[in-house]
Enzyme design. Structure first.
Site, short mmCIF file in Angstrom:
data_model
loop_
_atom_site.label_atom_id
_atom_site.label_comp_id
_atom_site.label_asym_id
_atom_site.label_seq_id
_atom_site.Cartn_x
_atom_site.Cartn_y
_atom_site.Cartn_z
N CYS A 2 3.12 -11.08 -23.04
CA CYS A 2 3.78 -11.72 -24.16
C CYS A 2 2.74 -12.62 -24.84
O CYS A 2 1.86 -13.16 -24.18
CB CYS A 2 4.97 -12.59 -23.82
SG CYS A 2 6.32 -11.69 -23.04
N ARG A 27 -0.94 -8.06 -25.93
CA ARG A 27 -0.23 -8.69 -24.82
C ARG A 27 1.20 -8.16 -24.66
O ARG A 27 1.93 -8.57 -23.77
CB ARG A 27 -0.17 -10.21 -25.04
CG ARG A 27 -1.51 -10.85 -25.20
CD ARG A 27 -1.38 -12.33 -25.42
NE ARG A 27 -0.85 -12.98 -24.25
CZ ARG A 27 -1.56 -13.37 -23.20
NH1 ARG A 27 -2.85 -13.18 -23.20
NH2 ARG A 27 -0.99 -13.95 -22.18
N TRP A 71 6.43 -8.55 -24.07
CA TRP A 71 6.35 -7.48 -23.07
C TRP A 71 7.52 -7.75 -22.15
O TRP A 71 7.57 -8.77 -21.46
CB TRP A 71 5.03 -7.54 -22.30
CG TRP A 71 4.89 -6.43 -21.33
CD1 TRP A 71 4.57 -5.13 -21.61
CD2 TRP A 71 5.07 -6.50 -19.91
NE1 TRP A 71 4.53 -4.39 -20.45
CE2 TRP A 71 4.83 -5.21 -19.39
CE3 TRP A 71 5.39 -7.52 -19.03
CZ2 TRP A 71 4.92 -4.92 -18.05
CZ3 TRP A 71 5.48 -7.22 -17.68
CH2 TRP A 71 5.25 -5.93 -17.19
N ASN A 95 6.17 -17.41 -22.68
CA ASN A 95 5.41 -16.35 -22.02
C ASN A 95 5.35 -16.70 -20.54
O ASN A 95 4.91 -17.79 -20.18
CB ASN A 95 4.00 -16.28 -22.61
CG ASN A 95 3.07 -15.42 -21.75
OD1 ASN A 95 3.51 -14.47 -21.12
ND2 ASN A 95 1.80 -15.77 -21.73
N GLY A 96 5.83 -15.78 -19.70
CA GLY A 96 5.83 -16.03 -18.26
C GLY A 96 7.15 -15.55 -17.66
O GLY A 96 7.88 -14.77 -18.28
N GLU A 463 -10.28 6.25 -11.40
CA GLU A 463 -10.27 5.56 -12.69
C GLU A 463 -9.91 6.54 -13.82
O GLU A 463 -9.14 6.20 -14.72
CB GLU A 463 -11.63 4.87 -12.93
CG GLU A 463 -11.79 4.18 -14.26
CD GLU A 463 -10.73 3.13 -14.59
OE1 GLU A 463 -9.95 2.75 -13.71
OE2 GLU A 463 -10.69 2.72 -15.76
N LYS A 467 -6.64 6.24 -16.33
CA LYS A 467 -6.74 6.30 -17.80
C LYS A 467 -5.79 7.35 -18.35
O LYS A 467 -5.08 7.11 -19.32
CB LYS A 467 -8.17 6.66 -18.26
CG LYS A 467 -9.26 5.63 -18.15
CD LYS A 467 -9.10 4.42 -19.03
CE LYS A 467 -8.31 3.37 -18.30
NZ LYS A 467 -9.04 2.31 -17.66
N GLU A 470 -2.11 6.36 -18.07
CA GLU A 470 -1.80 5.18 -18.87
C GLU A 470 -1.57 5.51 -20.35
O GLU A 470 -0.68 4.95 -20.97
CB GLU A 470 -2.98 4.22 -18.72
CG GLU A 470 -2.80 2.85 -19.25
CD GLU A 470 -4.00 1.96 -18.95
OE1 GLU A 470 -5.05 2.47 -18.52
OE2 GLU A 470 -3.87 0.74 -19.16
N HIS A 486 -4.36 17.84 3.48
CA HIS A 486 -3.40 17.16 4.36
C HIS A 486 -2.09 16.86 3.64
O HIS A 486 -1.32 16.01 4.09
CB HIS A 486 -4.04 15.88 4.91
CG HIS A 486 -5.27 16.16 5.73
ND1 HIS A 486 -5.22 16.78 6.95
CD2 HIS A 486 -6.58 15.97 5.45
CE1 HIS A 486 -6.45 16.93 7.42
NE2 HIS A 486 -7.30 16.46 6.52
N LYS A 585 -2.00 -5.66 -22.29
CA LYS A 585 -3.40 -5.81 -21.90
C LYS A 585 -3.57 -6.80 -20.76
O LYS A 585 -4.36 -6.59 -19.86
CB LYS A 585 -4.20 -6.27 -23.13
CG LYS A 585 -5.68 -6.40 -22.89
CD LYS A 585 -6.33 -5.04 -22.82
CE LYS A 585 -7.80 -5.08 -22.58
NZ LYS A 585 -8.27 -3.78 -22.04
C1 AGP Z 1 -6.59 -0.49 -17.22
O1 AGP Z 1 -6.76 0.46 -18.17
C2 AGP Z 1 -5.40 -1.32 -17.30
N1 AGP Z 1 -4.91 -1.60 -18.55
C3 AGP Z 1 -5.14 -2.27 -16.18
O2 AGP Z 1 -5.14 -1.53 -15.01
C4 AGP Z 1 -6.07 -3.49 -16.01
O3 AGP Z 1 -7.33 -3.08 -15.59
C5 AGP Z 1 -5.44 -4.45 -14.99
O4 AGP Z 1 -4.21 -4.89 -15.49
C6 AGP Z 1 -6.31 -5.63 -14.65
O5 AGP Z 1 -6.54 -6.43 -15.75
P1 AGP Z 1 -7.67 -7.55 -15.72
O6 AGP Z 1 -8.95 -6.85 -15.58
O7 AGP Z 1 -7.52 -8.26 -17.03
O8 AGP Z 1 -7.38 -8.43 -14.55
#
Ligand code: AGP
Length: 590
Positions: A2, A27, A71, A95-96, A463, A467, A470, A486, A585
């Site tokens: 947020c 955010r 969010w 926010n929180g 990774e 991606k 996501e 397995h 983010k």
């Molecule tokens: C990655 O593409 C993500 N959006 C997410 O996994 C991110 O890396 C994670 O939330 C950690 O964020 P930070 O690096 O700001 O702590």
């Protein structure tokens, strides 16, 4: 998550708030809203979805206002759950997460108060109405004393013209002078401009914004003096610079970032850190998401090059597993934003148990940096796309560099001058990676995708998988290639896309056996390799060849085509790669 903003000035507040909110959409963008205060009345505009939905918002009267981009945590992403929440004489953006909101809400309901949203935040407006005795700041202090959880708050009272009160506990908040008035925001880019003067509000602090002055206070006490934050308005400004998406722009920046991210540990600024590093007997790494994958990749470097035992944990697990923190532990907390609640909590716990904490962060003025004993900035520049790309490469460059220095100090394995060559090699990887565009038709309608690798290649596979999930929303799994048989192999069917990462010559034959196993079940195999001879191996449908940089450092290059694959598949599926659904983010809640 947020984003909140506030403004008091000489001009209409609403257009300033909308413009600043837009810069905080990374955010969250489930809903947005603005409330202004004019002649003792609130004017409110809210919408479900991103800030662009606040049509006609510029017309709201008033030179004082607050805004929010959400969010969703508690309550659906609807207009009625959008902030600001107004109750009686109070308007609130939050926010929180208010952890005890159930009990507080019940208390209010028993007093006959009706709620108009399902959020945890609305209760704050109700409590303000109850505790207000003619002074907004005092009411806010009294309310904060009742809240458990995390909050950055901006609140207005209809009785107090041109006043916004602020409070912070575990959620980021800055305030200062910009846009010709006073401002507050969850993050610097919302209000960063030439000439702006900004201050961080810390946990347990509050502030009062008036048109010409902001006064900062301790939650329980008197005024606090603060020094302005250092920031560069140029680099903080989120521009796409002609690229179709921020993600594409940020991937293009990888070569430059690989150069900038390596700390010069010989520099006097890192003297204390270098000493602590050399003294360290154990390393613990805690991080989330992509940063966690950077930690996994770094483990290979720390253990293999420097022979230091390194444990890597998902931060949200570390904090609840009663971790053993042996004497001589150095905790590396990795985070792009430096505001990830779980990573901060893990770092705090490690510190409480005797570890020295190093924050490996992109945001230097972040909460994680503030609590750490040492800070290593990765200097990737602002990353706007929700999917992390260049910051992963930057984290790797910084961590590899640290591992290499430690190896040198301990007179362990050498690593040649590969690290210095990485930027140039990344240019080549980016160019080669464009080849994944021809892979897209095989992925776009797939029901599931698998990513496999061994050793450091497995980390790159994880990774790449994150991606793709996501931003394309394709169910995907990253797996150690040797473990397929397995269980997971049962899921592979005719035409299932399997992405294999192969840069380790040592493990090449083993990896080829795993490729054979999936191929025999009908999978289509897409290979990312630095070993040319395997690019054309039988059974490989399509391949991309990235430059060789040695097994340990290879994720810094092999991840590039994986990022590109996710980007192009996302677009082919009609998504906006910069703003994946349900995500934000910066994850500032547990
Ligand atoms: C990655 O593409 C993500 N959006 C997410 O996994 C991110 O890396 C994670 O939330 C950690 O964020 P930070 O690096 O700001 O702590």
């Amino acid at each position: 998550m947020c984003g909140i903003v506030g403004f008091i000035g000489k001009k209409r507040a609403a257009p300033v708030l909308a413009k600043n909110l837009k810069k905080l959409e990374y955010r969250g963008y489930d809903s947005a809203g603005i409330a202004t205060l004019a002649k003792g009345s609130f004017h409110l505009l809210r919408c479900a979805g991103p800030v662009a939905g606040l049509r006609g918002g510029g017309m709201l009267a008033g030179t004082c206002g607050i805004g929010h981009t959400r969010w969703a945590t508690h309550g659906a992403p609807s207009e009625e759950n959008a902030h600001p929440h107004i109750y009686g004489r109070f308007a609130v953006v939050h926010n929180g997460i208010i952890e005890n909101y159930h009990a507080l809400k019940e208390e209010c309901e028993k007093r006959g108060e009706a709620f108009s949203s399902q959020t945890d935040s609305e209760v704050i407006a109700h409590l303000l109405e109850r505790y207000y005795m003619g002074e907004l700041l005092e009411a806010l202090r009294a309310v904060c004393a009742r809240l458990r959880g995390s909050y950055a708050l901006a609140v207005m009272c209809a009785n107090e013209p041109e006043t916004i009160a602020l409070a912070r506990e575990k959620s980021p908040l800055i305030a200062g002078y910009s846009d010709g008035g006073t401002v507050c925001a969850s993050d610097i880019p919302a209000v960063a401009k030439q000439g702006a003067e900004l201050y961080a509000i810390e946990d347990g602090e509050c502030a009062v914004m008036k048109k010409e002055r902001i006064t900062f206070y301790g939650m329980g006490g008197g005024e606090i003096d603060k020094s302005p934050l250092a920031f560069d308005p140029e680099t903080e400004a989120p521009y796409r610079c002609g690229f179709p998406h921020f993600m594409k722009k940020e991937m293009a920046e990888i070569p430059a970032v690989l150069k900038a991210a390596r700390p010069n540990l010989g520099d006097f600024r890192y003297e204390a850190f270098y000493e602590a590093l050399c003294r360290a007997e154990h390393l613990q790494i805690a991080a989330c998401g992509t940063a966690y994958h950077a930690g996994l990749a770094a483990k290979f470097a720390f253990e293999s090059l420097a022979r230091v035992r390194t444990e890597v944990s998902v931060a949200s697990e570390y904090r609840y597993c009663d971790p053993i923190v042996p004497d001589g532990t150095l905790m590396l907390a990795i985070s792009q934003s430096g505001e990830t609640a779980d990573t901060i909590a893990a770092a705090r716990l490690a510190k409480e148990r005797g570890a020295k904490v190093v924050a490996i962060v992109n945001a230097e003025s972040s909460s994680l940096a503030a609590l750490a004993d040492y800070v290593i900035p990765v200097r990737a520049g602002r990353e706007i796309a929700v999917a992390a790309t260049k910051t992963f490469n930057a984290q790797l460059a910084a961590l590899y560099s640290i591992a290499a220095s430690l190896a040198e100090y301990r007179k362990k394995r050498g690593y040649g001058d590969v690290l210095a060559q990485l930027p140039g090699l990344a240019e080549a990887a980016l160019a080669a990676g464009e080849g994944v565009r021809s892979w897209v038709p095989y992925f776009v309608g797939a029901s599931s995708v698998y990513f496999i690798g061994r050793g450091a290649d497995y980390v790159a596979a994880l990774e790449g998988c994150l991606k793709l999930k996501e931003i394309s929303y394709l169910p995907s799994e990253g797996y150690p290639a040797g473990e397929l048989k397995h269980g997971t192999l049962a899921l592979v069917e005719k035409n299932t896309p399997v992405v294999a990462v192969l840069t380790s010559r040592r493990l090449a034959e083993k990896m080829m056996s795993a490729i054979e196993e999936v191929r025999a079940r009908g999978a289509k195999v897409f290979l990312i390799t630095s070993l040319c001879e395997y690019a054309v191996a039988e059974g490989v449908t399509l391949s991309v060849v990235v430059p060789e940089c040695g097994e340990i450092f290879s994720p810094a290059l092999s991840v590039i085509p994986l990022q590109q694959l996710a980007y192009y598949v996302s677009i082919a599926r009609g998504n906006n790669p910069d703003k994946p659904r349900n995500l934000a983010k910066s994850v500032t809640v547990e």
